[in-house]
Scaffold this motif. Structure first.
Motif, PDB file in Angstrom:
ATOM      1  N   PHE A  33       0.855  -1.188   0.000  1.00 53.74           N
ATOM      2  CA  PHE A  33       0.000   0.000   0.000  1.00 53.74           C
ATOM      3  C   PHE A  33       0.885   1.228   0.000  1.00 53.74           C
ATOM      4  CE2 PHE A  33      -2.580   3.162   2.504  1.00 53.74           C
ATOM      5  CZ  PHE A  33      -3.484   3.435   1.497  1.00 53.74           C
ATOM      6  N   GLU A  34       1.133   1.772  -1.200  1.00 56.40           N
ATOM      7  CA  GLU A  34       1.955   2.965  -1.375  1.00 56.40           C
ATOM      8  C   GLU A  34       1.263   3.916  -2.344  1.00 56.40           C
ATOM      9  OE1 GLU A  34       5.719   1.491  -2.706  1.00 56.40           O
ATOM     10  OE2 GLU A  34       6.224   0.642  -0.755  1.00 56.40           O
ATOM     11  N   PRO A  35       0.153   4.527  -1.904  1.00 55.16           N
ATOM     12  CA  PRO A  35      -0.587   5.409  -2.808  1.00 55.16           C
ATOM     13  C   PRO A  35       0.206   6.674  -3.130  1.00 55.16           C
ATOM     14  CG  PRO A  35      -1.471   5.556  -0.591  1.00 55.16           C
ATOM     15  CD  PRO A  35      -0.441   4.465  -0.570  1.00 55.16           C
ATOM     16  N   THR A  36       0.021   7.159  -4.345  1.00 53.87           N
ATOM     17  CA  THR A  36       0.636   8.424  -4.755  1.00 53.87           C
ATOM     18  C   THR A  36      -0.210   9.570  -4.200  1.00 53.87           C
ATOM     19  OG1 THR A  36      -0.671   8.581  -6.779  1.00 53.87           O
ATOM     20  CG2 THR A  36       1.409   7.337  -6.915  1.00 53.87           C
ATOM     21  N   ASP A  39      -3.566   9.514  -5.811  1.00 48.54           N
ATOM     22  CA  ASP A  39      -4.413   8.448  -5.260  1.00 48.54           C
ATOM     23  C   ASP A  39      -5.032   8.886  -3.939  1.00 48.54           C
ATOM     24  OD1 ASP A  39      -3.842   6.636  -7.353  1.00 48.54           O
ATOM     25  OD2 ASP A  39      -2.028   5.938  -6.314  1.00 48.54           O
ATOM     26  N   LEU A  40      -4.231   9.525  -3.101  1.00 46.74           N
ATOM     27  CA  LEU A  40      -4.739  10.010  -1.812  1.00 46.74           C
ATOM     28  C   LEU A  40      -5.777  11.111  -2.006  1.00 46.74           C
ATOM     29  CD1 LEU A  40      -1.436  10.088   0.247  1.00 46.74           C
ATOM     30  CD2 LEU A  40      -3.347   8.487   0.520  1.00 46.74           C
ATOM     31  N   SER A  43      -8.966   9.454  -3.229  1.00 40.77           N
ATOM     32  CA  SER A  43      -9.551   8.726  -2.103  1.00 40.77           C
ATOM     33  C   SER A  43     -10.226   9.684  -1.124  1.00 40.77           C
ATOM     34  CB  SER A  43      -8.461   7.924  -1.386  1.00 40.77           C
ATOM     35  OG  SER A  43      -8.894   7.469  -0.134  1.00 40.77           O
ATOM     36  N   SER A 153      -7.204   2.259 -12.583  1.00 39.59           N
ATOM     37  CA  SER A 153      -6.265   2.431 -11.479  1.00 39.59           C
ATOM     38  C   SER A 153      -5.989   1.102 -10.787  1.00 39.59           C
ATOM     39  CB  SER A 153      -6.848   3.420 -10.459  1.00 39.59           C
ATOM     40  OG  SER A 153      -6.042   3.467  -9.308  1.00 39.59           O
ATOM     41  N   TYR A 155      -5.565   1.100  -7.744  1.00 36.85           N
ATOM     42  CA  TYR A 155      -6.097   1.335  -6.403  1.00 36.85           C
ATOM     43  C   TYR A 155      -7.627   1.372  -6.384  1.00 36.85           C
ATOM     44  CZ  TYR A 155      -1.600   1.987  -4.237  1.00 36.85           C
ATOM     45  OH  TYR A 155      -0.344   1.771  -3.738  1.00 36.85           O
ATOM     46  N   PHE A 158      -9.037   0.344  -3.048  1.00 40.68           N
ATOM     47  CA  PHE A 158      -8.813   1.428  -2.089  1.00 40.68           C
ATOM     48  C   PHE A 158      -9.851   2.537  -2.291  1.00 40.68           C
ATOM     49  CE2 PHE A 158      -6.201   5.431  -1.329  1.00 40.68           C
ATOM     50  CZ  PHE A 158      -6.359   5.424   0.054  1.00 40.68           C
ATOM     51  N   SER A 162     -12.738   3.536   0.290  1.00 42.56           N
ATOM     52  CA  SER A 162     -12.773   4.937   0.739  1.00 42.56           C
ATOM     53  C   SER A 162     -14.186   5.488   0.626  1.00 42.56           C
ATOM     54  CB  SER A 162     -11.828   5.796  -0.111  1.00 42.56           C
ATOM     55  OG  SER A 162     -10.497   5.395   0.028  1.00 42.56           O
TER      56      SER A 162
END
Length: 186
Positions: A33-36, A39-40, A43, A153, A155, A158, A162
């Motif tokens: 789990f390493e969102p850019t 991505d954050l 989310s 994506s 993610y 995720f 979210s």
């Protein structure tokens, strides 16, 4: 009964908690789990939108009017090309400039959209604190976000979680004195 600002503040406070829990569970199940930053940001937008989304069933909720206005873009997308083609095929309209027919098509698509949205939101299922205040509604919102982002994506899960979690934050704010209602199905 919390209002828009309360729901948004609860969402803003709980988003870092959500990230902590999501990251912890990811590490426990050994999922990277390493969102850019983008991505954050996506989310967070889905989470915070979800934190007030159930109030679509309240006639005086600001989000309801905003959602109605934004949903017209979908009506334009769905109906305007069809309407343009139909209007342009009418012999009397062929003398009109194309931009006028285009404007008429978009205006008609928007009217159709307004009618459909108002019809949809007036259904009994959208009585205040009804279906939109259920775990099923939260799951549907999360699933829709997942499905729309799954091809775009890595993610998608995720993003879907979210969205679901944002709606559940709304439920926590509304039902914190009666916690079992948080998990009602409809």
């Amino acid at each position: 009964m919390p209002n828009l600002l309360v729901h948004l503040r609860v969402g803003m406070i709980l988003y870092p908690v959500y990230l902590l829990i999501y990251g912890l569970i990811s590490s426990l199940v050994n999922v990277k789990f390493e969102p850019t930053p983008i991505d954050l940001a996506i989310s967070y937008a889905l989470f915070i939108f979800g934190s007030d989304l159930p109030d679509l069933d309240s006639t005086n909720a600001p989000l309801r009017n905003f959602t109605k206005a934004v949903s017209l873009s979908f009506a334009i997308y769905i109906f305007s090309a069809f309407l343009y083609e139909k209007f342009y095929s009418i012999q009397q309209f062929k003398i009109l400039p194309q931009y006028l027919i285009l404007s008429l098509s978009v205006a008609t698509a928007m009217l159709i959209g307004i009618g459909l949205v108002n019809l949809f939101l007036s259904m009994p299922i959208f009585s205040h604190r009804g279906f939109a205040h259920s775990i099923t509604f939260a799951a549907i919102y999360g699933l829709i976000i997942y499905l729309f982002s799954s091809n775009k994506s890595g993610y998608a899960i995720f993003f879907g979680i979210s969205a679901f979690s944002g709606v559940m934050c709304h439920m926590i704010a509304d039902y914190w004195k009666r916690p079992l209602k948080i998990f009602k199905l409809y």
